[in-house]
Design a protein around this motif. Sequence first.
Motif, PDB file in Angstrom:
ATOM      1  N   SER A  77       0.842  -1.204   0.000  1.00  0.00           N
ATOM      2  CA  SER A  77       0.000   0.000   0.000  1.00  0.00           C
ATOM      3  C   SER A  77       0.874   1.250   0.000  1.00  0.00           C
ATOM      4  O   SER A  77       1.979   1.231   0.531  1.00  0.00           O
ATOM      5  CB  SER A  77      -0.845   0.047   1.275  1.00  0.00           C
ATOM      6  N   GLN A  78       0.326   2.319  -0.575  1.00  0.00           N
ATOM      7  CA  GLN A  78       1.012   3.622  -0.518  1.00  0.00           C
ATOM      8  C   GLN A  78       0.782   4.210   0.859  1.00  0.00           C
ATOM      9  O   GLN A  78      -0.361   4.414   1.255  1.00  0.00           O
ATOM     10  CB  GLN A  78       0.399   4.578  -1.545  1.00  0.00           C
ATOM     11  N   ARG A  79       1.862   4.486   1.580  1.00  0.00           N
ATOM     12  CA  ARG A  79       1.689   5.055   2.925  1.00  0.00           C
ATOM     13  C   ARG A  79       2.193   6.486   2.954  1.00  0.00           C
ATOM     14  O   ARG A  79       3.259   6.785   2.420  1.00  0.00           O
ATOM     15  CB  ARG A  79       2.412   4.193   3.950  1.00  0.00           C
ATOM     16  N   VAL A  80       1.389   7.365   3.583  1.00  0.00           N
ATOM     17  CA  VAL A  80       1.746   8.784   3.536  1.00  0.00           C
ATOM     18  C   VAL A  80       2.686   9.183   4.675  1.00  0.00           C
ATOM     19  O   VAL A  80       3.333  10.221   4.627  1.00  0.00           O
ATOM     20  CB  VAL A  80       0.485   9.696   3.592  1.00  0.00           C
ATOM     21  N   GLY A  81       2.761   8.377   5.719  1.00  0.00           N
ATOM     22  CA  GLY A  81       3.591   8.731   6.875  1.00  0.00           C
ATOM     23  C   GLY A  81       2.808   9.599   7.834  1.00  0.00           C
ATOM     24  O   GLY A  81       2.293  10.647   7.437  1.00  0.00           O
ATOM     25  N   LEU A  82       2.684   9.183   9.069  1.00  0.00           N
ATOM     26  CA  LEU A  82       1.895   9.938  10.055  1.00  0.00           C
ATOM     27  C   LEU A  82       2.699  10.103  11.334  1.00  0.00           C
ATOM     28  O   LEU A  82       3.410   9.187  11.726  1.00  0.00           O
ATOM     29  CB  LEU A  82       0.636   9.160  10.453  1.00  0.00           C
ATOM     30  N   THR A  83       2.563  11.247  11.953  1.00  0.00           N
ATOM     31  CA  THR A  83       3.097  11.390  13.305  1.00  0.00           C
ATOM     32  C   THR A  83       1.892  11.458  14.228  1.00  0.00           C
ATOM     33  O   THR A  83       0.989  12.267  14.017  1.00  0.00           O
ATOM     34  CB  THR A  83       3.895  12.707  13.446  1.00  0.00           C
ATOM     35  N   LEU A  84       1.897  10.570  15.197  1.00  0.00           N
ATOM     36  CA  LEU A  84       0.730  10.523  16.087  1.00  0.00           C
ATOM     37  C   LEU A  84       0.803  11.609  17.139  1.00  0.00           C
ATOM     38  O   LEU A  84       1.829  11.742  17.812  1.00  0.00           O
ATOM     39  CB  LEU A  84       0.685   9.180  16.808  1.00  0.00           C
ATOM     40  N   PRO A  85      -0.269  12.382  17.323  1.00  0.00           N
ATOM     41  CA  PRO A  85      -0.304  13.296  18.465  1.00  0.00           C
ATOM     42  C   PRO A  85      -0.203  12.488  19.758  1.00  0.00           C
ATOM     43  O   PRO A  85      -0.633  11.328  19.794  1.00  0.00           O
ATOM     44  CB  PRO A  85      -1.683  13.958  18.344  1.00  0.00           C
ATOM     45  N   ARG A  86       0.368  13.086  20.785  1.00  0.00           N
ATOM     46  CA  ARG A  86       0.569  12.379  22.057  1.00  0.00           C
ATOM     47  C   ARG A  86      -0.729  11.783  22.579  1.00  0.00           C
ATOM     48  O   ARG A  86      -1.767  12.440  22.558  1.00  0.00           O
ATOM     49  CB  ARG A  86       1.114  13.351  23.093  1.00  0.00           C
TER      50      ARG A  86
END
Length: 397
Positions: free
Chosen positions: A86-95
């Motif tokens: 899958s194409q993954r966009v990259g995420l940073t999770l909020p705390r």
Amino acid sequence: MLNQFQSLDRFLIEHQAYWRFEPFFDSVQPDLLWHEVNPDLCQWLESLSPQQISAYKQNNKALVDDMADHLSCIRAIETWTTIAQSQRVGLTLPRGVDNGVPGRKLEQILAMGETVIGDHHGREWLEWCSGKGFLGRILASHTQQKVTSFEYQQTLCESGQKEADRQGLAMHFVQGDALSEQASQAFHSEQHAVALHACGDLHVSLIQHATKKKLPAITLSPCCYHLVSSEHYQALSKLGQASDLALTRQELRIPLQETVTGGERVKRHRIEEMTFRLGFDLLLRDVTGNQVYQPVPSIKKSALALGFEAFCRWASEQKGVGLPRLDYAHYEQLGSTRYWQMERMSLVQQPFRRALEIWLVIDKALYLQERGYQVTLSEFCCRDTTPRNLLIHAVKR
Ligand SMILES: C[S@@+](CC[C@H](N)C(=O)[O-])C[C@H]1O[C@@H](n2cnc3c(N)ncnc32)[C@H](O)[C@@H]1O
């Protein structure tokens, strides 16, 4: 996908002798199932040591490479089972968004979350069979859009809602039965529906309701294909319905028979339990003269530590059969031999598991195409994270 499905369908039917069997039961035969049609394959299988069998179970590629010398058709399986990531966009999770999410589950929801956010259609989300709504949390926090999380278990709804409220997320849990008529009320045409690991009939109900209500997008990873109410698989697509495959509910378990997860202890327990069960089956056949398999209920793992004789005494009590004086060590040895025979047979079925799963998934994809959706299939995470890593992504044309 039409061509792929047709060729895979033909392949599975043509070679059904190599996957349509149950190693647990068929291991009772003294000969391997293919001794007449493919003696060369049987000779190779019989030459394998328990160590080699265990190694092949963990390494499908090595198995296919070596077994193909004796069963050339299995090389073709790769044609259907090589699926793009899958194409993954990259995420940073909020705390805190990952609060209470177990490790493997976190990897899965991140992978699926990134994929659906990267190709989102609609102005809301519907999270089908959401559990505590772990995936929904990521979607709500990243897109600021409303998430409706539909789940059967009231306690999961309550704890999911509590956590979402605590985090100030726009999530709304709806307790309901996905298989009921009323479930259709959860759907509307602004939603992108997502389902991570919705079992058998549950993912089918999602596909049917969502297409009927013309949702702009539907993204799901199916699992537990055998959790269906019908005795046979009910194909959704026209080609699936025209197929002669007619998978039974028992055969729908084949794609799930993998041991990707589970450490050494789990593997050891499995060997012990299977050896005991297979040995007890042989013992019972000798004692009663009845050659039909008698199912034995599940047992606590800790009880296995008491040994084979204790297992047999317990199991015979469950079956209401008195046991004469017996050489238990002999039957335990027979159980062990039969265990490795079962594992030998399973090696033949092993490469076909993914092929069957792809057949089941393409059937759904074709149905979505028939309903006016553009469909892609991908693997949303690696198989170590979960072997159920296939993703159907459908966008309304
Ligand atoms: C394999 S779990 C997946 C949960 C969640 N999507 C996840 O990946 O963490 C399947 C979920 O379906 C729910 N479920 C089972 N039967 C259902 C039904 N008839 N209607 C709605 N949800 C159901 C279960 O309670 C469970 O939470």
